[in-house]
Motif scaffolding. Structure first.
Motif, PDB file in Angstrom:
ATOM      1  N   ASP A 102       0.829  -1.210   0.000  1.00 23.38           N
ATOM      2  CA  ASP A 102       0.000   0.000   0.000  1.00 23.38           C
ATOM      3  C   ASP A 102       0.861   1.257   0.000  1.00 23.38           C
ATOM      4  OD1 ASP A 102      -2.285  -1.540  -0.054  1.00 23.38           O
ATOM      5  OD2 ASP A 102      -2.766  -1.243   2.076  1.00 23.38           O
ATOM      6  N   ILE A 103       1.928   1.251   0.768  1.00 21.83           N
ATOM      7  CA  ILE A 103       2.837   2.398   0.797  1.00 21.83           C
ATOM      8  C   ILE A 103       3.493   2.571  -0.569  1.00 21.83           C
ATOM      9  CG2 ILE A 103       5.004   3.290   1.759  1.00 21.83           C
ATOM     10  CD1 ILE A 103       4.133   1.982   4.453  1.00 21.83           C
ATOM     11  N   ALA A 104       3.941   1.487  -1.170  1.00 22.78           N
ATOM     12  CA  ALA A 104       4.579   1.568  -2.490  1.00 22.78           C
ATOM     13  C   ALA A 104       3.595   2.085  -3.539  1.00 22.78           C
ATOM     14  CB  ALA A 104       5.143   0.212  -2.888  1.00 22.78           C
ATOM     15  N   ARG A 105       2.373   1.585  -3.529  1.00 20.65           N
ATOM     16  CA  ARG A 105       1.368   2.062  -4.497  1.00 20.65           C
ATOM     17  C   ARG A 105       1.063   3.547  -4.276  1.00 20.65           C
ATOM     18  NH1 ARG A 105      -0.618  -3.362  -4.142  1.00 20.65           N
ATOM     19  NH2 ARG A 105      -1.783  -2.871  -2.263  1.00 20.65           N
ATOM     20  N   TRP A 106       0.982   3.958  -3.019  1.00 21.76           N
ATOM     21  CA  TRP A 106       0.739   5.357  -2.707  1.00 21.76           C
ATOM     22  C   TRP A 106       1.883   6.218  -3.240  1.00 21.76           C
ATOM     23  CZ3 TRP A 106       3.104   9.169   0.217  1.00 21.76           C
ATOM     24  CH2 TRP A 106       2.329  10.308   0.463  1.00 21.76           C
TER      25      TRP A 106
END
Length: 128
Positions: A102-106
């Motif tokens: 989720d952090i990477a996609r954000w």
């Protein structure tokens, strides 16, 4: 010759290598268009901007998505040690792959917004 992420991981302690591979695989799946490289002696995913770095340390794996990401995900990071732009993942605790993804996609979304803003010179573009 520049070091690769494979070489970086191979140089780490045998016990931490599978964790680093798992972090890398999670980020790669979440940011499939990102380029892998070494920046500041850390494995880095880059997509028009440094998205996220990670590195092995004696007592943790560091994930470096930037201070804004740490703030945005503060609720989900409450049980981790964090500092400005950094998250410490203890090696004796299961990796939260969903959180890392989720952090990477954000970060990909943020980099894309930044790229679009540069394209329009920071001006609002109206298509008619």
């Amino acid at each position: 010759m520049a070091m690769t992420i494979d070489e970086y991981i191979a140089e780490q302690d045998a016990a931490v290598r599978p964790l680093l591979d798992a972090v890398r695989d999670t980020i790669r799946a979440a940011a499939p268009d990102a380029v892998e490289k070494i920046v500041w002696r850390m494995p880095t995913f880059w997509q028009g901007d440094n998205l996220i770095h990670f590195a092995a340390f004696k007592h943790h794996i560091g994930i470096y998505p930037g201070s804004e990401a740490v703030g945005v995900f503060a609720d989900r990071l409450a049980s981790y040690k964090t500092s400005k732009g950094a998250i410490q993942l203890p090696p004796d605790r299961p990796l939260d792959h969903a959180l890392i993804a989720d952090i990477a996609r954000w970060r990909v979304e943020q980099a894309e917004r930044k790229r679009c803003k540069k394209k329009t010179n920071g001006k609002q573009r109206i298509d008619i």
